[in-house]
Motif scaffolding. Structure first.
Motif, PDB file in Angstrom:
ATOM      1  N   THR A  45      31.307  63.740  18.607  1.00 32.59           N
ATOM      2  CA  THR A  45      32.536  63.114  19.085  1.00 32.59           C
ATOM      3  C   THR A  45      33.668  64.098  18.860  1.00 32.59           C
ATOM      4  OG1 THR A  45      31.757  60.877  18.588  1.00 32.59           O
ATOM      5  CG2 THR A  45      34.134  61.188  18.831  1.00 32.59           C
ATOM      6  N   LEU A  46      34.440  64.343  19.903  1.00 31.04           N
ATOM      7  CA  LEU A  46      35.548  65.289  19.794  1.00 31.04           C
ATOM      8  C   LEU A  46      36.774  64.602  19.201  1.00 31.04           C
ATOM      9  CD1 LEU A  46      35.223  66.989  23.316  1.00 31.04           C
ATOM     10  CD2 LEU A  46      34.005  67.521  21.196  1.00 31.04           C
ATOM     11  N   SER A  47      37.673  65.392  18.676  1.00 31.92           N
ATOM     12  CA  SER A  47      38.881  64.830  18.068  1.00 31.92           C
ATOM     13  C   SER A  47      39.931  64.470  19.103  1.00 31.92           C
ATOM     14  CB  SER A  47      39.470  65.835  17.058  1.00 31.92           C
ATOM     15  OG  SER A  47      38.561  66.082  16.009  1.00 31.92           O
ATOM     16  N   VAL A  48      39.713  64.846  20.349  1.00 37.28           N
ATOM     17  CA  VAL A  48      40.666  64.541  21.417  1.00 37.28           C
ATOM     18  C   VAL A  48      40.148  63.352  22.214  1.00 37.28           C
ATOM     19  CG1 VAL A  48      41.477  66.912  21.584  1.00 37.28           C
ATOM     20  CG2 VAL A  48      39.554  66.168  22.995  1.00 37.28           C
ATOM     21  N   PRO A  49      41.037  62.575  22.807  1.00 41.64           N
ATOM     22  CA  PRO A  49      40.580  61.435  23.611  1.00 41.64           C
ATOM     23  C   PRO A  49      40.056  61.890  24.972  1.00 41.64           C
ATOM     24  CG  PRO A  49      42.962  61.606  23.710  1.00 41.64           C
ATOM     25  CD  PRO A  49      42.509  62.648  22.721  1.00 41.64           C
TER      26      PRO A  49
ATOM     27  N   TYR B 283      38.539  72.694  33.566  1.00 40.27           N
ATOM     28  CA  TYR B 283      37.287  73.408  33.375  1.00 40.27           C
ATOM     29  C   TYR B 283      37.417  74.398  32.207  1.00 40.27           C
ATOM     30  CZ  TYR B 283      35.308  71.614  37.713  1.00 40.27           C
ATOM     31  OH  TYR B 283      34.812  70.794  38.688  1.00 40.27           O
ATOM     32  N   ASN B 284      36.344  74.539  31.463  1.00 40.51           N
ATOM     33  CA  ASN B 284      36.254  75.472  30.336  1.00 40.51           C
ATOM     34  C   ASN B 284      37.069  75.020  29.127  1.00 40.51           C
ATOM     35  OD1 ASN B 284      34.972  77.718  29.276  1.00 40.51           O
ATOM     36  ND2 ASN B 284      36.577  79.143  29.869  1.00 40.51           N
ATOM     37  N   GLU B 285      37.595  73.806  29.167  1.00 42.80           N
ATOM     38  CA  GLU B 285      38.279  73.261  27.997  1.00 42.80           C
ATOM     39  C   GLU B 285      37.246  73.008  26.895  1.00 42.80           C
ATOM     40  OE1 GLU B 285      40.976  69.315  26.835  1.00 42.80           O
ATOM     41  OE2 GLU B 285      40.477  69.769  28.925  1.00 42.80           O
ATOM     42  N   LYS B 286      37.536  73.461  25.666  1.00 41.97           N
ATOM     43  CA  LYS B 286      36.576  73.378  24.570  1.00 41.97           C
ATOM     44  C   LYS B 286      37.205  72.694  23.349  1.00 41.97           C
ATOM     45  CE  LYS B 286      34.677  77.871  25.965  1.00 41.97           C
ATOM     46  NZ  LYS B 286      34.509  79.290  25.557  1.00 41.97           N
ATOM     47  N   HIS B 287      36.396  71.889  22.663  1.00 38.55           N
ATOM     48  CA  HIS B 287      36.857  71.227  21.439  1.00 38.55           C
ATOM     49  C   HIS B 287      35.689  71.101  20.475  1.00 38.55           C
ATOM     50  CE1 HIS B 287      40.744  70.179  23.189  1.00 38.55           C
ATOM     51  NE2 HIS B 287      40.090  69.782  24.269  1.00 38.55           N
ATOM     52  N   LEU B 288      35.998  71.226  19.202  1.00 35.87           N
ATOM     53  CA  LEU B 288      35.001  71.147  18.152  1.00 35.87           C
ATOM     54  C   LEU B 288      34.534  69.707  17.961  1.00 35.87           C
ATOM     55  CD1 LEU B 288      33.581  72.721  15.766  1.00 35.87           C
ATOM     56  CD2 LEU B 288      35.514  71.989  14.351  1.00 35.87           C
ATOM     57  N   CYS B 289      33.238  69.550  17.740  1.00 38.23           N
ATOM     58  CA  CYS B 289      32.711  68.226  17.384  1.00 38.23           C
ATOM     59  C   CYS B 289      33.151  67.886  15.958  1.00 38.23           C
ATOM     60  CB  CYS B 289      31.182  68.222  17.456  1.00 38.23           C
ATOM     61  SG  CYS B 289      30.493  68.553  19.091  1.00 38.23           S
ATOM     62  N   GLN B 290      33.418  66.636  15.721  1.00 39.39           N
ATOM     63  CA  GLN B 290      33.841  66.205  14.393  1.00 39.39           C
ATOM     64  C   GLN B 290      32.713  66.388  13.374  1.00 39.39           C
ATOM     65  OE1 GLN B 290      35.212  62.164  14.679  1.00 39.39           O
ATOM     66  NE2 GLN B 290      36.793  62.640  16.202  1.00 39.39           N
ATOM     67  N   ASP B 291      33.084  66.722  12.136  1.00 38.68           N
ATOM     68  CA  ASP B 291      32.149  66.818  11.009  1.00 38.68           C
ATOM     69  C   ASP B 291      31.074  67.877  11.206  1.00 38.68           C
ATOM     70  OD1 ASP B 291      33.530  64.706   9.825  1.00 38.68           O
ATOM     71  OD2 ASP B 291      32.249  63.216  10.790  1.00 38.68           O
ATOM     72  N   THR B 292      31.403  68.944  11.910  1.00 39.76           N
ATOM     73  CA  THR B 292      30.470  70.050  12.066  1.00 39.76           C
ATOM     74  C   THR B 292      31.255  71.321  12.296  1.00 39.76           C
ATOM     75  OG1 THR B 292      28.553  70.900  13.278  1.00 39.76           O
ATOM     76  CG2 THR B 292      30.207  69.708  14.538  1.00 39.76           C
TER      77      THR B 292
ATOM     78  N   TYR C 156      30.251  72.157  19.644  1.00 41.34           N
ATOM     79  CA  TYR C 156      31.497  71.876  20.361  1.00 41.34           C
ATOM     80  C   TYR C 156      31.178  71.392  21.770  1.00 41.34           C
ATOM     81  CZ  TYR C 156      30.713  76.548  22.438  1.00 41.34           C
ATOM     82  OH  TYR C 156      30.175  77.633  23.093  1.00 41.34           O
ATOM     83  N   GLY C 157      32.161  70.773  22.401  1.00 40.79           N
ATOM     84  CA  GLY C 157      32.010  70.309  23.772  1.00 40.79           C
ATOM     85  C   GLY C 157      32.796  71.201  24.714  1.00 40.79           C
ATOM     86  N   ILE C 158      32.246  71.432  25.909  1.00 40.98           N
ATOM     87  CA  ILE C 158      32.904  72.263  26.912  1.00 40.98           C
ATOM     88  C   ILE C 158      32.937  71.509  28.224  1.00 40.98           C
ATOM     89  CG2 ILE C 158      30.732  73.451  27.446  1.00 40.98           C
ATOM     90  CD1 ILE C 158      32.429  75.945  28.072  1.00 40.98           C
ATOM     91  N   CYS C 159      34.064  71.563  28.918  1.00 37.51           N
ATOM     92  CA  CYS C 159      34.287  70.757  30.124  1.00 37.51           C
ATOM     93  C   CYS C 159      33.746  71.441  31.373  1.00 37.51           C
ATOM     94  CB  CYS C 159      35.786  70.491  30.288  1.00 37.51           C
ATOM     95  SG  CYS C 159      36.196  69.470  31.727  1.00 37.51           S
TER      96      CYS C 159
ATOM     97  N   GLY D 235      34.244  67.556  35.068  1.00 35.51           N
ATOM     98  CA  GLY D 235      34.833  66.330  34.554  1.00 35.51           C
ATOM     99  C   GLY D 235      34.181  65.754  33.320  1.00 35.51           C
ATOM    100  N   ARG D 236      33.187  66.465  32.734  1.00 29.02           N
ATOM    101  CA  ARG D 236      32.501  65.952  31.549  1.00 29.02           C
ATOM    102  C   ARG D 236      32.335  67.061  30.524  1.00 29.02           C
ATOM    103  NH1 ARG D 236      30.836  60.981  32.390  1.00 29.02           N
ATOM    104  NH2 ARG D 236      29.720  60.920  30.425  1.00 29.02           N
ATOM    105  N   TYR D 237      32.282  66.657  29.258  1.00 29.87           N
ATOM    106  CA  TYR D 237      32.005  67.611  28.184  1.00 29.87           C
ATOM    107  C   TYR D 237      30.491  67.730  28.009  1.00 29.87           C
ATOM    108  CZ  TYR D 237      36.900  67.443  26.675  1.00 29.87           C
ATOM    109  OH  TYR D 237      38.265  67.530  26.609  1.00 29.87           O
ATOM    110  N   PHE D 238      30.027  68.958  27.877  1.00 34.36           N
ATOM    111  CA  PHE D 238      28.620  69.198  27.573  1.00 34.36           C
ATOM    112  C   PHE D 238      28.529  69.914  26.237  1.00 34.36           C
ATOM    113  CE2 PHE D 238      28.638  68.573  32.104  1.00 34.36           C
ATOM    114  CZ  PHE D 238      27.511  67.785  32.300  1.00 34.36           C
ATOM    115  N   LEU D 239      27.516  69.546  25.460  1.00 35.94           N
ATOM    116  CA  LEU D 239      27.370  70.043  24.103  1.00 35.94           C
ATOM    117  C   LEU D 239      26.901  71.488  24.089  1.00 35.94           C
ATOM    118  CD1 LEU D 239      27.462  69.259  21.091  1.00 35.94           C
ATOM    119  CD2 LEU D 239      25.048  68.614  21.292  1.00 35.94           C
ATOM    120  N   ARG D 240      27.571  72.303  23.297  1.00 33.64           N
ATOM    121  CA  ARG D 240      27.159  73.688  23.039  1.00 33.64           C
ATOM    122  C   ARG D 240      27.129  73.909  21.543  1.00 33.64           C
ATOM    123  NH1 ARG D 240      27.831  77.677  26.854  1.00 33.64           N
ATOM    124  NH2 ARG D 240      26.666  78.897  25.310  1.00 33.64           N
TER     125      ARG D 240
END
Length: 764
Positions: A688-692, A703-712, A716-719, A722-727
């Motif tokens: 789960t990302l910290s951003v809504p 596109y290419n927007e990235k955010h760290l997954c919580q508690d790890t 991270y997720g990459i856009c 229209g969707r985040y995919f786990l990397r």
């Protein structure tokens, strides 16, 4: 390898008594009518009508009586060899076959076509051409594989849940053949949504000699130049005049669903989420060989296009897996086609349609993510792509040999030269450049009829086209004058300004969904005319120019059908749609009243006099223009038009009809599929990302927007779409949420947490 060829019932043709009309209406084949009826309750503003029409007609018009293709022992042996190399099936486990892959096979990395290095692209082209030149299997190995997509495959591989799995197996067979030539070669995919970012996709550099080559007419440039099909006709394309490449928004909508039942063709599915429906528009955009299912695979674009469809499907499967669903479960739909139930054979060995959904099929390949960029990483990784910073998308460079865009006078026949409407002030697109849609591009037909390709085999039917002014053509810069003053509020042709035209035209108009590049604000329009053989194998396409300024206007054109043999008849499905993708109504002349009435557009053409068509174009012209009456001012013989197409802006699909058996009510639109989380945007059950999320229906927009997954630290997720995919960062690195990249070192996350990433990560 066993090739299953299911029997197809004979559709009885019932002729209507039309006296000596010589063209008569016949019923539409039932499977085709059933396909039309699937959109009885669909909102015409959510799908392009001509794309749906093409999808139904090209897979189901084959209800004509045809013999299944017979593959000789040589071809069958080659198919079996390719099948067994990577797709050998082990004994059934729990009633379902299990695909086993040889452990020694190196996994293929399928890249976007433009992301190949020069050496990789050359090797791919050489491998394809080597198959084309290898005649140890007749007519050659490439065409032998392409022939698997023809004939009865139209029923097995299209129009249902089997579409996705069948084509995945087919791609694996083709990729296997390529790798036998060169083990380093993997099948690339063509992300046509990249090209669709341009104001006019035909300007993309993908149509130059380094990639696909010629876009219009015979293919005389590029790696596939001077190819011929098994019928001996040159490889043809008619790119850019009709159809549409993938829209990014369409991919986002597909990925917003959480069930396979929502993205396959069925009575329940909404076309806007149907992956097969959207793929069809690309076939039409390329045109030529790609415009017919029997011939589509003769153009190598086919395999790269379907690899992208398969990539989208794999993204969808990744979403399902991230939400805890099993993507291997075969869809369960209402009233399925028997050829698309899970236990139905694919024709590939013992594999069933349900086997096409197995994870085991993906063990020999994976997809490199589609190219994206950002202000931090503006390099798309290819000299053929540039970064569009505003969206994070990579867009193609433009080819140097652009189609001429200088406006030329409108010709008086349907075979008019290139016509480019002058740009209208302020008619700009997202890229800041004016629309540049070309009308009157020539349509090159292959004139193939039952495997013989010759213009002399075709008769020409003259047709009338009645078109009404597009609702979005808001103003023509010629105005009425009141008491000596020009009144710019309404132009002289505006139907809304007059009582009767307002009553009969504007009051009935809706706004059906159109192609992205639709130029409704142009005074010049175009209507495409097509015929599809019902008792012969042949397809014809041409266009006519229409005047979009007028409230209603009349044009004419000619449609080719097989020249009927003496004493025989040719059965064909006649259709028309405008350049924006709106399907026109068909009206046929009543033999008694001589008035036009709504009809199916399916006709029988025979040889009894008096004819209502020409045995060639010359005769067809003379059949409607009487020069013997007055050579200086010929008489226009309107009685010799059997069919008229009325192109308006109706509120429903024109060929969907009420049936005696009620159609199951489509399932209600699903609730938003973006996982809700009070603490941020949920990507998977473990991230789960910290951003809504951006909205209930889209997780992200850049596109290419990235955010760290919580508690790890590493996940991270990459856009993308229209969707985040786990990397996940490699071992010994962590994700820096400030610089938005993986860096060397370790960090101390919060409470210990196990992150279980999927087998494949998407993004860049």
């Amino acid at each position: 390898m066993k090739l299953y060829l299911p029997a197809v019932g004979v559709v009885l043709t019932i002729f209507l008594e039309f006296g000596s009309s010589k063209i008569s209406e016949i019923p539409i084949p039932k499977p085709l009518q059933d396909c039309y009826n699937r959109v009885q309750k669909a909102d015409i503003q959510t799908f392009v009508g001509s794309t749906y029409s093409w999808m139904c007609e090209n897979s189901l018009v084959k209800a004509r009586t045809v013999d299944p293709p017979q593959f000789d022992a040589q071809k069958t042996g080659y198919y079996t060899h390719l099948y067994q190399k990577y797709l050998e099936v082990s004994p059934s486990v729990g009633g379902r076959a299990r695909v086993k892959r040889q452990a020694t096979v190196q996994r293929c990395l399928r890249k976007e076509y433009r992301m190949l290095t020069d050496d990789e692209r050359t090797r791919f082209h050489n491998a394809v051409n080597t198959l084309k030149q290898d005649t140890t299997v007749e007519p050659n190995k490439y065409d032998a594989i392409a022939l698997l997509h023809g004939g009865m495959a139209a029923f097995i591989a299209h129009g249902g849940a089997g579409f996705l799995g069948w084509h995945r197996i087919y791609l694996l067979i083709f990729e296997t053949a390529l790798r036998e030539v060169d083990p380093t070669v993997c099948l690339p995919y063509w992300d046509s949504s990249i090209d669709n970012q341009l104001p006019n996709p035909i300007d993309s550099s993908v149509w130059n000699s380094e990639f696909f080559g010629s876009l219009q007419g015979t293919v005389v440039e590029g790696p596939f130049a001077n190819w011929t099909t098994p019928e001996g006709v040159q490889l043809i394309r008619n790119g850019g005049s009709d159809g549409e490449l993938f829209r990014s928004s369409a991919i986002e909508e597909i990925l917003s669903r959480t069930r396979h039942e929502d993205i396959i063709t069925s009575v329940e599915a909404d076309p806007r989420y149907d992956l097969e429906f959207h793929h069809a528009a690309v076939h039409v955009f390329v045109g030529g060989a790609m415009s017919q299912l029997d011939t589509a695979a003769f153009d190598p674009i086919f395999f790269m296009h379907h690899a992208f469809v398969d990539y989208i499907w794999e993204l969808f499967r990744t979403n399902l897996r991230s939400l805890g669903a099993d993507p291997q479960l075969y869809p369960v739909i209402v009233d399925p086609d028997p050829r698309h139930i899970g236990s139905a054979p694919t024709g590939f060995g013992d594999l069933t349609q349900a086997d096409g959904y197995l994870d085991a099929l993906t063990e020999s390949f994976q997809y490199e993510p589609a190219p994206i960029c950002s202000t931090r990483t503006p390099d798309c990784g290819s000299r053929h792509l540039t970064c569009q910073l505003a969206s994070g998308r990579c867009i193609p460079t433009r080819r140097s040999d652009n189609v001429p865009t200088t406006p030329v006078p409108v010709a008086t026949t349907t075979m008019s030269p290139l016509i480019t409407p002058p740009p209208r002030p302020n008619a700009s697109n997202a890229s800041g450049t004016c629309k540049n849609y070309q009308y009157g591009l020539p349509v090159q037909n292959d004139y193939c009829c039952d495997k013989t390709c010759d213009t002399n085999q075709w008769a020409m039917i003259p047709v009338k086209i009645i078109s009404v002014r597009p609702p979005k053509f808001s103003k023509y810069s010629s105005y009425p004058v009141n008491n000596g003053r020009v009144n710019p509020n309404e132009d002289i042709y505006a139907p809304n300004a007059y009582t009767q035209t307002k009553k009969y035209i504007t009051s009935r108009q809706s706004n059906p969904k159109t192609y992205k590049r639709c130029a409704e604000d142009s005074a010049i329009g175009q209507v495409f005319l097509t015929s599809n053989g019902l008792n012969y194998q042949g397809y014809y396409k041409e266009s006519a120019i229409v005047d979009q300024r007028l409230a209603v206007s009349i044009s004419m054109g000619f449609i080719g059908v097989k020249n009927p043999a003496p004493g025989g008849s040719s059965h064909a499905l006649l259709r028309a749609h405008d350049a924006c993708g709106r399907v026109c109504h068909a009206a046929c002349k009543d033999p008694v009243t001589k008035e036009y009435k709504d009809c199916s557009g399916a006709v029988s053409v025979d040889t009894e006099a008096p004819l209502m068509y020409g045995t060639n174009y010359d005769d067809a012209v003379m059949s409607v223009f009487d020069y013997e009456f007055n050579s200086d001012c010929p008489r226009f013989k309107t009685d010799n038009f059997y069919i008229t197409f009325y192109c308006d802006y109706h509120q429903s699909f024109p060929y969907a009809e009420p049936t005696q058996v009620p159609i199951p009510t489509p399932a209600p639109t699903l609730p938003p599929t973006v996982p809700a989380s009070p603490s941020g945007c949920k990507v998977t059950n473990d991230c789960t990302l910290s951003v809504p999320c951006v909205s209930q229906y889209r997780q992200c927009s850049m596109y290419n927007e990235k955010h760290l997954c919580q508690d790890t630290c590493r996940a991270y997720g990459i856009c993308t779409y229209g969707r985040y995919f786990l990397r996940m960062c490699p071992e010994g690195q962590y994700f820096d949420n400030v610089s938005k990249r993986c860096v060397q070192g370790y960090c101390q996350p919060g409470p210990p947490r196990v992150v279980r990433p999927g087998r494949t990560f998407y993004g860049r």
